[in-house]
Write a protein that holds these residues in place. Structure first.
Motif, PDB file in Angstrom:
ATOM      1  N   GLU A 119       1.079  -1.489  -0.481  1.00  0.00           N
ATOM      2  CA  GLU A 119      -0.345  -0.388   0.181  1.00  0.00           C
ATOM      3  C   GLU A 119       0.740   1.615   0.116  1.00  0.00           C
ATOM      4  N   LEU A 120       1.885   1.015   0.363  1.00  0.00           N
ATOM      5  CA  LEU A 120       2.877   2.173   0.850  1.00  0.00           C
ATOM      6  C   LEU A 120       3.688   2.851  -0.569  1.00  0.00           C
ATOM      7  N   SER A 121       3.965   1.406  -1.293  1.00  0.00           N
ATOM      8  CA  SER A 121       4.595   1.463  -2.002  1.00  0.00           C
ATOM      9  C   SER A 121       3.567   2.170  -3.320  1.00  0.00           C
ATOM     10  N   GLU A 122       2.091   2.312  -3.635  1.00  0.00           N
ATOM     11  CA  GLU A 122       1.058   2.416  -4.409  1.00  0.00           C
ATOM     12  C   GLU A 122       1.038   3.876  -3.739  1.00  0.00           C
ATOM     13  N   VAL A 123       0.869   3.956  -2.984  1.00  0.00           N
ATOM     14  CA  VAL A 123       0.816   5.635  -2.195  1.00  0.00           C
ATOM     15  C   VAL A 123       1.848   6.216  -2.528  1.00  0.00           C
ATOM     16  N   LEU A 124       3.086   6.204  -2.745  1.00  0.00           N
ATOM     17  CA  LEU A 124       4.597   6.707  -2.586  1.00  0.00           C
ATOM     18  C   LEU A 124       4.259   6.666  -4.438  1.00  0.00           C
ATOM     19  N   GLU A 125       4.187   6.028  -5.251  1.00  0.00           N
ATOM     20  CA  GLU A 125       3.922   5.858  -6.656  1.00  0.00           C
ATOM     21  C   GLU A 125       2.937   6.776  -7.234  1.00  0.00           C
ATOM     22  N   ASN A 126       1.993   6.892  -6.287  1.00  0.00           N
ATOM     23  CA  ASN A 126       0.611   8.020  -6.499  1.00  0.00           C
ATOM     24  C   ASN A 126       1.287   8.759  -6.371  1.00  0.00           C
ATOM     25  N   CYS A 127       2.310   9.571  -5.000  1.00  0.00           N
ATOM     26  CA  CYS A 127       2.559  10.773  -5.002  1.00  0.00           C
ATOM     27  C   CYS A 127       3.948  10.872  -5.661  1.00  0.00           C
ATOM     28  N   SER A 128       4.330  10.200  -6.629  1.00  0.00           N
ATOM     29  CA  SER A 128       5.034  10.675  -7.314  1.00  0.00           C
ATOM     30  C   SER A 128       4.569  10.683  -8.688  1.00  0.00           C
ATOM     31  N   LYS A 129       3.727  10.621  -8.986  1.00  0.00           N
ATOM     32  CA  LYS A 129       3.042  11.092  -9.770  1.00  0.00           C
ATOM     33  C   LYS A 129       2.112  12.496 -10.132  1.00  0.00           C
TER      34      LYS A 129
END
Length: 156
Positions: A119-129
């Motif tokens: 979940e944190l990886s997905e959030v981090l990916e979304n934040c990067s986007k």
């Protein structure tokens, strides 16, 4: 049990009969002396046998008590050995159960951590986007502002 025959009248003593002499003869005295000596010897022998018998009884009772004590100790030792064996089995069983429980908890926690990391990886990916999109929007706004500034200067 002591026997004292010295206090009893000896049957070896002659009692004067009527018409006989009142004194003892030399043969009678020697007979009395030998009988008294044999009575003393037999009395000593009886006392010795009685003492030996008492000692044997005491020895036998002491041996029986020692055997009872040893039997009790053996029984107690067997009981302690059995208890120790059962306790060791229970402790080993409980350790195995705790170990299995710890592995289950470890696996559960590991799975939960894995899900949270995903979940944190997905959030981090979304934040990067989003950060990338914000940079693009910021650049677009900067271009628009520059374009507006140019237009405003050109118009007098």
């Amino acid at each position: 049990m002591d026997f004292f025959f010295d206090d009893l009248p000896s049957t070896s003593m002659s009692t004067p009969k009527k018409g006989k002499k009142d004194s003892l003869t030399l043969d009678d005295a020697a007979c009395d002396l030998s009988r008294n000596t044999s009575s003393s010897v037999s009395l000593t022998e009886i006392e010795r046998q009685h003492s030996s018998s008492c000692i044997d009884d005491i020895s036998k009772k002491a041996q029986e008590m020692v055997e009872k004590i040893n039997h009790g100790r053996t029984r107690d030792q067997e009981m302690m050995d059995s208890f120790q064996e059962k306790l060791t089995e229970k402790v080993t069983e409980m350790c195995q159960l705790m170990k299995e429980h710890m592995y289950i908890i470890y696996e559960k926690n590991s799975n939960e951590i894995q899900v949270k990391l995903q979940e944190l990886s997905e959030v981090l990916e979304n934040c990067s986007k989003l950060n990338h999109e914000l940079l693009e929007a910021s650049q677009a706004l900067a271009c628009l502002r520059d374009g507006l500034d140019i237009n405003q200067r050109s118009e007098p």
